[in-house]
Motif scaffolding. Sequence first.
Motif, short mmCIF file in Angstrom:
data_model
loop_
_atom_site.label_atom_id
_atom_site.label_comp_id
_atom_site.label_asym_id
_atom_site.label_seq_id
_atom_site.Cartn_x
_atom_site.Cartn_y
_atom_site.Cartn_z
N ASP A 86 33.02 52.98 46.73
CA ASP A 86 31.95 52.56 47.63
C ASP A 86 32.19 51.16 48.20
N ILE A 87 32.97 50.33 47.49
CA ILE A 87 33.19 48.97 47.99
C ILE A 87 33.98 48.96 49.29
N LEU A 88 34.68 50.05 49.60
CA LEU A 88 35.48 50.10 50.82
C LEU A 88 34.61 49.98 52.07
N GLU A 89 33.38 50.44 51.97
CA GLU A 89 32.48 50.41 53.12
C GLU A 89 31.34 49.42 52.93
N ARG A 90 31.45 48.59 51.95
CA ARG A 90 30.42 47.59 51.68
C ARG A 90 30.38 46.57 52.82
N PRO A 91 29.21 46.25 53.37
CA PRO A 91 29.14 45.22 54.42
C PRO A 91 29.52 43.86 53.87
N ARG A 92 30.04 43.00 54.73
CA ARG A 92 30.47 41.68 54.28
C ARG A 92 29.35 40.91 53.58
N SER A 93 28.14 41.10 54.04
CA SER A 93 27.01 40.37 53.46
C SER A 93 26.75 40.75 52.01
N LYS A 94 27.33 41.86 51.56
CA LYS A 94 27.11 42.34 50.19
C LYS A 94 28.33 42.13 49.29
N ARG A 95 29.32 41.40 49.78
CA ARG A 95 30.51 41.16 48.95
C ARG A 95 30.14 40.39 47.68
N GLU A 96 30.94 40.60 46.64
CA GLU A 96 30.68 39.98 45.34
C GLU A 96 30.83 38.46 45.38
N VAL A 97 31.75 37.96 46.22
CA VAL A 97 32.09 36.54 46.26
C VAL A 97 31.81 36.00 47.66
N ASP A 98 31.15 34.84 47.73
CA ASP A 98 30.70 34.29 49.00
C ASP A 98 31.83 34.03 49.98
N ALA A 99 33.03 33.73 49.50
CA ALA A 99 34.16 33.44 50.39
C ALA A 99 34.41 34.58 51.37
N PHE A 100 34.13 35.79 50.96
CA PHE A 100 34.43 36.95 51.79
C PHE A 100 33.27 37.34 52.71
N LYS A 101 32.27 36.46 52.78
CA LYS A 101 31.18 36.64 53.73
C LYS A 101 31.35 35.72 54.93
N GLU A 102 32.35 34.85 54.89
CA GLU A 102 32.55 33.83 55.92
C GLU A 102 33.25 34.39 57.16
N ASP A 103 33.11 33.67 58.27
CA ASP A 103 33.84 34.01 59.48
C ASP A 103 35.16 33.25 59.51
N MET A 104 36.07 33.72 60.35
CA MET A 104 37.40 33.14 60.46
C MET A 104 37.74 32.99 61.95
N PRO A 105 37.07 32.07 62.66
CA PRO A 105 37.20 32.01 64.11
C PRO A 105 38.51 31.43 64.64
N THR A 106 39.23 30.65 63.86
CA THR A 106 40.45 30.01 64.37
C THR A 106 41.66 30.45 63.54
N TRP A 107 42.85 30.30 64.15
CA TRP A 107 44.08 30.60 63.44
C TRP A 107 44.24 29.65 62.25
N ALA A 108 43.75 28.43 62.38
CA ALA A 108 43.77 27.49 61.27
C ALA A 108 42.95 28.03 60.11
N ASP A 109 41.84 28.71 60.39
CA ASP A 109 41.04 29.33 59.33
C ASP A 109 41.87 30.37 58.59
N PHE A 110 42.59 31.19 59.34
CA PHE A 110 43.42 32.22 58.69
C PHE A 110 44.47 31.57 57.80
#
Length: 240
Positions: A86-110
């Motif tokens: 079920d985690i494969l379709e989990r929305p980002r807002s429901k991820r276990e760790v906050d880091a994976f709820k963030e946006d990545m708008p720039t290549w520097a972010d990546f």
Amino acid sequence: MAQFTDRVEPKDFTKMPDEYRDLLVRLLTIQADCEIGGPHIYVDHWTLRAPSVDDQWRVARIASEEIDHCRKMLRLLRLIDVDRSDILERPRSKREVDAFKEDMPTWADFAAFGFLIDKVGEYQLDEMIGSSYLPIDDALPTILREEKGHVAYGEQQLDKLIQSGPNGKAQAQAAIDKWYVIGLDMFGRSESARTERYIEWGLKRRTNGDARQQYVAEMEPKIAALGLVVPDRLQGRKYL
């Protein structure tokens, strides 16, 4: 209890105490969620928008490896008859760790994500080396090798941005400022009763506080070596 040192095979899982079973399922589920969480942030945005075709290929390869890491964790769970697909379709807002709820708008972010967040992932996986759950040993060597490659690529891309001029360096610094504190929070609270239980049952080797201190000691000199300012650690206060 004295520290548990036996090695548990899947066939013996149901014979283990409830606490052990709950902790193992939680540990593997969170790791699977983290592995799929990265691709859910950056695949749509960066796979075909990275600076060069070589970078696009590398983003696709990193995503493929992370998805495979998730697949391996889900397989470890299936060996004990636990299905967390079920985690494969989990929305980002429901991820276990906050880091994976963030946006990545720039290549520097990546790049900073690979350098800092994948490094936290490496630490988390390193905790499982020699785990009391025996099948983990088969999965870890490949996963750890690939995570080290993700970290190295992120560092390389940050350096490339920095060398490109003041604007690139400013973008790199902003990304480090953002992701370093997020990475520190990923270790969890320094004094965690649950982590003590993980250690007692042979599922982890270090407290959250010890792992974070080792991460800081390793990464702050690397940030400085890039010519960037080490962010103020006290900005991230969730773990204190």
